[in-house]
Design a protein around this motif. Sequence first.
Motif, mmCIF file in Angstrom:
data_model
loop_
_atom_site.group_PDB
_atom_site.id
_atom_site.type_symbol
_atom_site.label_atom_id
_atom_site.label_comp_id
_atom_site.label_asym_id
_atom_site.label_seq_id
_atom_site.Cartn_x
_atom_site.Cartn_y
_atom_site.Cartn_z
ATOM 1 N N ALA A 1 1.045 -12.697 23.963
ATOM 2 C CA ALA A 1 2.203 -13.147 24.748
ATOM 3 C C ALA A 1 1.889 -13.098 26.238
ATOM 4 O O ALA A 1 2.231 -14.020 26.993
ATOM 5 N N GLU A 2 1.236 -12.033 26.672
ATOM 6 C CA GLU A 2 0.906 -11.889 28.084
ATOM 7 C C GLU A 2 -0.082 -12.956 28.552
ATOM 8 O O GLU A 2 -0.083 -13.331 29.721
ATOM 9 N N GLN A 3 -0.903 -13.448 27.614
ATOM 10 C CA GLN A 3 -1.911 -14.443 27.984
ATOM 11 C C GLN A 3 -1.487 -15.867 27.648
ATOM 12 O O GLN A 3 -2.281 -16.795 27.737
ATOM 13 N N GLY A 4 -0.231 -16.032 27.262
ATOM 14 C CA GLY A 4 0.313 -17.373 27.102
ATOM 15 C C GLY A 4 -0.066 -18.102 25.843
ATOM 16 O O GLY A 4 0.070 -19.326 25.763
ATOM 17 N N VAL A 5 -0.504 -17.388 24.815
ATOM 18 C CA VAL A 5 -0.919 -18.048 23.582
ATOM 19 C C VAL A 5 0.268 -18.460 22.722
ATOM 20 O O VAL A 5 0.163 -19.320 21.869
ATOM 21 N N GLY B 1 -5.497 -13.692 23.303
ATOM 22 C CA GLY B 1 -5.554 -14.872 24.149
ATOM 23 C C GLY B 1 -6.339 -16.023 23.563
ATOM 24 O O GLY B 1 -6.448 -17.075 24.188
ATOM 25 N N THR B 2 -6.899 -15.829 22.363
ATOM 26 C CA THR B 2 -7.675 -16.880 21.717
ATOM 27 C C THR B 2 -6.801 -17.648 20.744
ATOM 28 O O THR B 2 -6.137 -17.056 19.902
ATOM 29 N N GLN B 3 -6.801 -18.950 20.844
ATOM 30 C CA GLN B 3 -6.045 -19.779 19.924
ATOM 31 C C GLN B 3 -6.885 -20.061 18.685
ATOM 32 O O GLN B 3 -8.039 -20.472 18.788
ATOM 33 N N ILE B 4 -6.295 -19.849 17.522
ATOM 34 C CA ILE B 4 -6.964 -20.104 16.249
ATOM 35 C C ILE B 4 -6.181 -21.179 15.523
ATOM 36 O O ILE B 4 -4.968 -21.068 15.350
ATOM 37 N N CYS B 5 -6.869 -22.229 15.073
ATOM 38 C CA CYS B 5 -6.155 -23.323 14.429
ATOM 39 C C CYS B 5 -7.086 -24.092 13.509
ATOM 40 O O CYS B 5 -8.316 -24.020 13.644
ATOM 41 N N PRO B 6 -6.519 -24.836 12.551
ATOM 42 C CA PRO B 6 -7.354 -25.729 11.739
ATOM 43 C C PRO B 6 -7.995 -26.777 12.634
ATOM 44 O O PRO B 6 -7.423 -27.202 13.633
ATOM 45 N N GLY B 7 -9.191 -27.184 12.269
ATOM 46 C CA GLY B 7 -9.900 -28.171 13.081
ATOM 47 C C GLY B 7 -10.409 -29.323 12.246
ATOM 48 O O GLY B 7 -10.360 -29.301 11.011
ATOM 49 N N PRO B 8 -10.934 -30.345 12.894
ATOM 50 C CA PRO B 8 -11.462 -31.515 12.181
ATOM 51 C C PRO B 8 -12.811 -31.225 11.546
ATOM 52 O O PRO B 8 -13.478 -30.235 11.863
ATOM 53 N N CYS B 9 -13.213 -32.102 10.665
ATOM 54 C CA CYS B 9 -14.525 -31.985 10.039
ATOM 55 C C CYS B 9 -15.613 -32.188 11.094
ATOM 56 O O CYS B 9 -15.536 -33.087 11.923
ATOM 57 N N GLU B 10 -16.632 -31.336 11.070
ATOM 58 C CA GLU B 10 -17.739 -31.422 12.019
ATOM 59 C C GLU B 10 -18.993 -31.996 11.364
ATOM 60 O O GLU B 10 -20.096 -31.857 11.887
ATOM 61 N N SER B 11 -18.825 -32.639 10.179
ATOM 62 C CA SER B 11 -19.946 -33.263 9.460
ATOM 63 C C SER B 11 -21.057 -32.257 9.159
ATOM 64 O O SER B 11 -22.245 -32.553 9.295
ATOM 65 N N GLN B 12 -20.633 -31.037 8.788
ATOM 66 C CA GLN B 12 -21.586 -29.992 8.413
ATOM 67 C C GLN B 12 -21.391 -29.605 6.942
ATOM 68 O O GLN B 12 -21.534 -28.442 6.571
#
Length: 322
Positions: free
Chosen positions: A187-191, A62-73
């Motif tokens: 699938a059951e959790q709609g991801v 149920g957790t979505q994993i995706c590329p993300g923006p730079c967090e300036s770290q």
Amino acid sequence: MLAGGGLVSWVLWLAASSSSNQKDASTPTIITSSWHVCLSPGCVADGAHATLAKLKALAPPGTQICPGPCESQCGKGPIVTAVVNHETTAATTTVRANANQKKVIYSRMTGNALLDLLLLANNNSNSGIVPPTYDEMNPCLLEGYELVEQANEYFRIQHDYKRAIPLYEAGIELAVTPAMEMVQLDAEQGVLGDPNKDVEKEMWSVGRLEWLVRAYCDCAKAHLAEAAAAEDQKTMSMDRARVLAEAACDLSHRVDMDSLEQLAQVYQASNNPAGELNALQSLLDLPEEDAMSSSTNNNVANRRRLLGFRRAKLERELNSSS
């Protein structure tokens, strides 16, 4: 075989998770619904692609994993940002969407630090993140993933197919069933996204099984190397390579360019032009955007052009022989 006592941590977390379900009804439970991995050049140099792949494979259902923006770290990568946007309590199933939405940034998410995040063995009291509300995950999934990582080290870097093959085989056997169960839970959790779209492609696009498809392909390549080096095992190794390449295609619902190309290579090595042509036809029938998104090789357009030449040659040869 698990690094840093990972399997022990996993089992301990499962025990703690079961007991946590008995806590007071007023205790809040915060669910992390998505994890974003920074893919800026600095984080990529620190291993962000490997972090993203491991999160896709092993993150809670149920957790979505995706590329993300730079967090300036910069300099602290790979950076993983947990986005918490659901809050509930043990006393009710009511979910308040976007209530108290917050972000928690985790730095240097590789190795044991990433395992701690995945296994949720060490709860960061300052983050407000506590284990999500799922009770089980087969530890075979984690052990299988790490066996495949070891096999990749031997085969991709050291080119040692003899050591790689048993690790690939053992990892795949351990992980395939729990990995498919995770897809079902997603699938059951709609991801998996829009239910009106092609469900099979949605299953592939979520990335949950991508690492396993790669493991099947790499194991097939290792068996091809074995067949080329050991004449007395050639037939058995070629047969095993074909079975593994077919499994990769089936697992990806035949929408993954790399697995279809691997199958074509197996048929070519087996002197089976009809099988090779069929695999190439399936590959070249993929819409270009699908081939671009699924392939691990950046030069997709050139590969498709060269494989198109190969298909045309096979068609001429088969037509002339008929």
